[in-house]
Design a protein around this motif. Sequence first.
Motif, short mmCIF file in Angstrom:
data_model
loop_
_atom_site.label_atom_id
_atom_site.label_comp_id
_atom_site.label_asym_id
_atom_site.label_seq_id
_atom_site.Cartn_x
_atom_site.Cartn_y
_atom_site.Cartn_z
N ALA A 1 -55.42 -6.22 -43.81
CA ALA A 1 -54.55 -5.68 -43.25
C ALA A 1 -53.56 -5.52 -42.41
CB ALA A 1 -55.31 -4.70 -41.88
N PHE A 2 -53.19 -7.48 -42.03
CA PHE A 2 -52.75 -8.63 -41.31
C PHE A 2 -51.65 -8.17 -42.25
CE2 PHE A 2 -50.65 -11.20 -38.09
CZ PHE A 2 -50.55 -12.12 -38.96
N PHE A 3 -52.26 -9.65 -43.10
CA PHE A 3 -50.90 -9.74 -44.15
C PHE A 3 -50.35 -8.78 -45.50
CE2 PHE A 3 -50.95 -14.31 -43.25
CZ PHE A 3 -52.59 -14.39 -42.86
N THR A 4 -51.12 -7.24 -45.37
CA THR A 4 -49.94 -6.62 -46.14
C THR A 4 -49.99 -5.40 -45.08
OG1 THR A 4 -52.58 -5.68 -46.88
CG2 THR A 4 -52.35 -7.26 -48.11
N GLY A 5 -49.80 -5.55 -44.05
CA GLY A 5 -49.53 -4.41 -43.54
C GLY A 5 -48.34 -4.17 -43.22
N PHE A 28 -51.97 -3.94 -37.06
CA PHE A 28 -51.09 -5.39 -37.11
C PHE A 28 -50.50 -6.07 -38.14
CE2 PHE A 28 -51.85 -6.57 -32.76
CZ PHE A 28 -53.11 -5.66 -32.12
N GLY A 29 -49.20 -5.59 -38.92
CA GLY A 29 -48.84 -5.69 -40.17
C GLY A 29 -47.72 -6.89 -39.66
N VAL A 30 -48.50 -8.52 -40.82
CA VAL A 30 -47.30 -8.50 -40.68
C VAL A 30 -46.37 -8.98 -41.49
CG1 VAL A 30 -47.83 -10.79 -41.69
CG2 VAL A 30 -46.83 -11.68 -39.56
N LEU A 31 -46.52 -7.88 -42.20
CA LEU A 31 -44.61 -7.93 -42.89
C LEU A 31 -43.30 -7.63 -42.43
CD1 LEU A 31 -46.54 -6.73 -45.75
CD2 LEU A 31 -45.62 -9.16 -45.92
N PRO A 32 -42.93 -6.88 -42.01
CA PRO A 32 -41.68 -6.56 -41.05
C PRO A 32 -41.03 -7.77 -40.20
CG PRO A 32 -43.75 -4.97 -40.56
CD PRO A 32 -44.29 -6.24 -40.87
N LEU A 33 -42.34 -8.31 -40.10
CA LEU A 33 -42.64 -10.04 -38.86
C LEU A 33 -41.37 -10.45 -40.17
CD1 LEU A 33 -44.70 -10.41 -36.58
CD2 LEU A 33 -42.97 -9.57 -36.28
#
Lengths: 311, 547, 337
Positions: A66-70, A81-86
Motif C-alpha cells: 500500500a505504501f509503495f504503490t498507493g 499512505f501511498g508514497v507515489l504522490p510524494l
Amino acid sequence: MTNESTNEDPTRPAFAGENRTRTAKESAIKWFLFACAALSVFVTLAIVATLLFDAVEFFTRVSPVAFFTGTTWSPKIGESFGVLPLVSNTLAVTVLSALVAIPVGTASAAYLSEYATERTRSVLKPALEVLAGIPTVVYGFFALVYVTPALRAVGVPVGTFNLLSASLMVGVMIIPMVSSLSEDAMSAVPDSLRQGAYGLGATKFEVTTTVVIPASISGVFSSFILALSRAIGETMIVVVAAGMSPQLVPSPFDSVQPMTSAMVQLSTSDLAGGTAAYYALFAIGLTLFVITFSMNVASNWVASRYREEYE
Amino acid sequence: MATERSTDGESWYGTDEGVNQLRGRLFEWGCLGAMLFGIAMVFALLAYVALDAIRPLTADPGWHLVFFLTLVAPTTALVGYYARRDRQAGWVGATATALPAFCLLVGSGVALLLVEVVQPIEWFGTTLALLVAAGIVYAHRRFRARPAEFERTLVAVATLAFAVVGVPGAIPSLSRLLQNAPLALNHATMMLYSFAAPVAILAGVVVARRRESRRDGGVAAVLTFVGGVLAVVTAPTVGISDHLLVVVGLSVAVPTALYVEAVVRRRDNLAGLALPVVAYAGMFVGAAAVAALGFAGPEAWLDWQFLTRAHSRFAEEAGIYPALVGSIMMMLVVVVSAFPVGVAAALYLEEYAPDGGTAGRVVGLIETNIANLAGVPSVVYGLLGLALFIRYADMNTGSVVVGGLTVGLLILPIVIISSQEAVRAVPDSMRRASYGMGATKWQTVRNVVLPEALPGILTGSILAFGRAIGETAPLLMIGAAAVVFSPPSSFTEKFSAMPRQIFAWSHEPAGEFRYGVLAAGVITLLVVLLSMNAAAILVRNKYQRRS
Amino acid sequence: MRDTDRPTTESRRRFLAGAGALGAAALSGCIGENGGGSSGNGTDSDATETTDGVSGDVTITGSSTVYPVSVAMAEEFERDNEAVDISVDSTGTGGGFENHFCPGNADINGASRPITEAEEENCAENDVDPRQFQIASDALTVVVNTGADWVDSVTFDDLAQIWGPDGAERWSDVRDDWPDQPLELYGPASTSGTFDWFTENVVGEAGSHRQDYEATEDDNNIIAGVEGSENAIGYLGFAYYQENSDRVKAPDVAEEDAANAVAPSLENAQTGDYPMARPLFIYPAAGSIREKDQVYEFLQFYIEQSETDIVSDIGYVPSNADLRDENLDTLDQIRNE
C-alpha cells in the motif's frame, strides 16, 4: 637499544636504532587514524538503523505494498499512505531544477575550461562559488519573497506556494556543483587531444563539442547525477516555498509536497506521536536514503566505467 | 588551424567558402550568457535582500550626497587608478581594506563569547594557568638532561590537565585557584594581562622573526601592549566596555599592523596603502558630517538594535542576537569535532591505508561510503542526531553540543573528501625525501605532508564550515528552539541558530516580518558566510600563486 | 625560495598549536564550569529588577497555533525577569509530546487539541505528569467573497454538507435559495489542529472531510483564494481574518438554528455565544511546577495575562476572568501537592 624493528610496511626502510616504543607509538597513531576513518561506516550504520527501526514499526501498521504503490497521500483524511504522490513531486522538482542547472552548468564549465582567459576565470569562478555558499533556507526565502511575485508580475499564474519558484531556486543552487565538477573533468582532458584536432583543421567550437565534451563525458555525467541527488534531497527550499499539498500529477503553478517537505511536516505538525502517520516519517526517510544512496553509487559506477584513461 | 582556404567540397571542418565562425561565436556567447544568467539572478536576489534590509532610499538626499562626496567618489577614483595603472597595488590596497573589516568580525565574535559564555575572570584564570603550565614544561625540558619522550609527554599532559581541570573532586585546578584568589582586579586589567599580554608577545615574536632583530620584536610587543592600554583608556568615549574594546581593538589592529609592516618593509606597492586610508577616513568624515549637518540615515531594518536584541512579536523590536551567539557557539563545537576527525581520517585514507588485497577492498568500501554520506539529505542527519544523541546518549535536547555534533556529522564527509584531495596533491618526491632522511611514517606525515597540504585542507574545511553555519533541517529535528530570549551561557543549554530563527520568522503572519526583519537576518547570515568563503578563497589563491 | 617574511613552518605550527590549545582550554573551562556563569552579560550596569530573584530555564514546545501566545507571554515575562531563560519551539502538538515533553525534556507543551490517551501513557512511562490548562481559544471563521450577498449566516448542518466526505457540488445543493453555482473550497491542511477540530465538531466525526479542496498551510492563501472568486468559501483561524477583514466577508454562524446565528468576533467567542471556538491548551509537567520556581512564576504570569489584550492582539480569544481564576487555583493546588 633494542633492535626489534617490526617492518610491516615494505616501502619504509628498516632502521637500526628503531625501538619498540617508537613502533608502538606509530602503531597507536595508525589505529587512531583508522578509527577516525571507520567512524564513517559507523555513521552509515547508525543512519540505517535509525531509519529502519521506526520504518519497520510503520510497516507493521501499513502494508509496504500500500505504501509503495498507493496513489494518495493523506495521513489524516482516510489514512492513506501511498508514497507515489510524494515521489512524483520530488521527481518534478528534480526534473525542473535539472532543466535549469544542467544546461547552465555545462555551458559554464565549457566556457570556463575552454574559452575563458585567466583574468575572466579569476572573476567568474569565485562568483559561481558564491552561488554554492548561500544557505538553502535563504534560497527558499528568495523563492517565496522575490521569485514568486516576479513570476506573477510577468504574468505566470502561480500561487503563493508553487513548484516553479522552488525548482528554479533548487536549480540555481546546484549549478555550481555541475559546473565545477564538469570543469574539472574537462580540464583533465589532455591538451594533446585538442592540439590534434586543431591540427586537423577544426574550429574551437568543433574541438569543444566533438572532442573535449565527449572525452570528459563520464565526469560530466557523474556530476549530473551528483547534482540531481542533491536536488532530490533538498529540504529547506521546498519546505519554505513549495507548499504542502502532494499532487500525483503536479502542475508547476500549484503547491506540491516532495518527500523531504513531507518529512519536515510530519515531524513538526500536530499529529499525535505513536501513530502510523508519525512513523511514516521514517519510512519516507528510508526511501529517500535508499534513492540518494543508489544514485551516488550509480554516479561512481558511471564515472569509473566510462572514464577514459589518458597517458 | 582552420583558415579560409577553398577546398573541393564540403568536409567536416568547413565548407567551400571557408570556415563559418558564426556557430562558434554563438556557442561561446551562449555559454557565457548562460553562466552570467545564473550569476546575475543570484546577485540580483542578493541586491534585493540588501535593499530590503538596509532600505537606502529612505535616507535624506543630503545623507547620500555627503557620503558620495567623502567616501564613494574618492574610493572609486582610486580603484579606477589602480585598475589602469597599478594592479598589484590595487590588490594590496584591497587586502589592506578588507583585513580590518574581517578582523572586526572575528574580534566581535570572540568578544561575544566573552560577554555570554566565558566570564573575564575565567578567561584570566585559564590563560594564566596555561602560561604557568607552559613555563613548567619549558623549564622541565631545559633543566632535565635528555628526558625520554615518554616522560616529556607525561609532564606536558599532566601539567596541562592540572592547570585547567585539576583532579575532579579532589584538587581544584590552577585555573580555579587563580579565579578565586583575592586579587581585586577589574575586568579591564584582567583582559590586559590575559589577552593583551599574550597577543603582544605573539606579535613581538612574529616581528622578531621577520625582521631578524630581537629589538624590533620587543618594540612591537611593547607597542601592542600600549595599544591595549589605549583601548582601555578610550573605552568610555567610544561607548563599549573597556575589556571588550581591548579584545576587539587588538583583533583589528594587530593583524592589520602586521600586514602593513610587511608591505612597508618590502617597500612594494606602497601606493596600495592609500586605499584603506581613503576608504576609512572617508567613512569617518562622512559620519561626522552627517551628524553635524543633521541628515537622517536610512531607516534600516539591519541596525545595531537588530544585532543586539532578542526576538519580539513586534517587528520593529525584533533582533537576532541570541541566534547569532548560538550560531557562533555551535560553530565552535562543529570545528572542534569535525575538523580533527576529518583530517585524521583523510590522513589515514591517503597515507596509511593499504592498497591491495582484502584490506584494500575494505578501505575502498570506506571511501565509497564516505562519498555516499556526502550526498545524504540533511533532514536524515537530523533524524540521526535525534536518535543518537538525544534518545540514545541522553543529552539535552536542543543543546549546543547536540546541534554542533549533528551538523559536524553532516559536514564530516565533506571535510574528509577535500582534505584527501589536498593530501593527494602533495608530491610524492617530498615524502620519499623525508623517508630518505630516516624519518618514520608519522614524522613524515606530521612534518612534511601535513604542512604542505594545510592550505588545501583549510580551504576545503572553511567551505564546509560555511555550509554548516547555514544548515537548518538538522536543527529542526533535534529541537533547536525557534525563539530564545537570551543566548546560551553554556554548551549544554538550549539554543537557537541564525538559520533556525530565519525559518521561524518566515512563518510569521505580519508582512513586516517577511519583508523587513527576515531580510535583515538573511543579510547577517550572508555577511558571516560570505566572509568565510572569501577567507577560504584568499587562502587558496595565496598558496596557489606561491606554488 | 621561501620569502623571508613568510612565517616559517615551525612558527606557524607553534601558533596553530597555541591557538588550538587556547581554544580547547577555553572550551574545557566552559564545560567544566557546568552551567556556565550567570546568564546576563557583565557589561550591564543598570541593576535589573527581578521579582523574587527567580532564575533558571523554562522550555516550551508544542503546537504552532499556541506558539505565538507562548512567545508573547515569554517576551513580557522576560522584561521583568531577565535571569530566566525561556525558549519556545514550534514543534507541533504531537511532535512536542512525542519527542520533547514525554521524554522529560520540556516543561510546557502547547496543544491545540486535548492530549490523547496514547500520549498520556507515553508520558506516564517516563514519570511525566501533564496537567491541562485552557488559556485561550481560536475562533474558527467561515469566509466568503464580499460579493456573495446571498449568504449572511450558515449553520453547522450547512457546513457539514459542504465539507463532509461526499460534499455538495453546488451552492444550491445545500440551500434552495442559494445560487446554482459550483462551490470553490479553500481550507487548512489535514495535519493542522484547525482541521481536526472542524471535522470533529462541525462535520461530526474526526477525520471525516472531503478531499477535493484547496488545502494549504498558509492561511493567507485561503484569504487570497476566497477573495478571488465569488463562489468561493473557506474556513480558517480568526487571526488571519482579523488582519484581512476588508478583503473577505465572514457570515454569522449558528450551531442549529439559523435564527440564532452569531457573528464571529473575539467578544462573542469569549462569552461563549459564538459556537466555533476551539480551545487552546498548555500542558505543563506537574513535576516542573513543583520543583522549578521559575516555571511556577511563569505559569502564574501566563494565566493571569491570558485574559488580557496580549492574546486578543494576536487574534485569539482571551480567556475570561472565571477561567483564569480557576486555572490559578489549580496551579496552586498542583504546587502544593
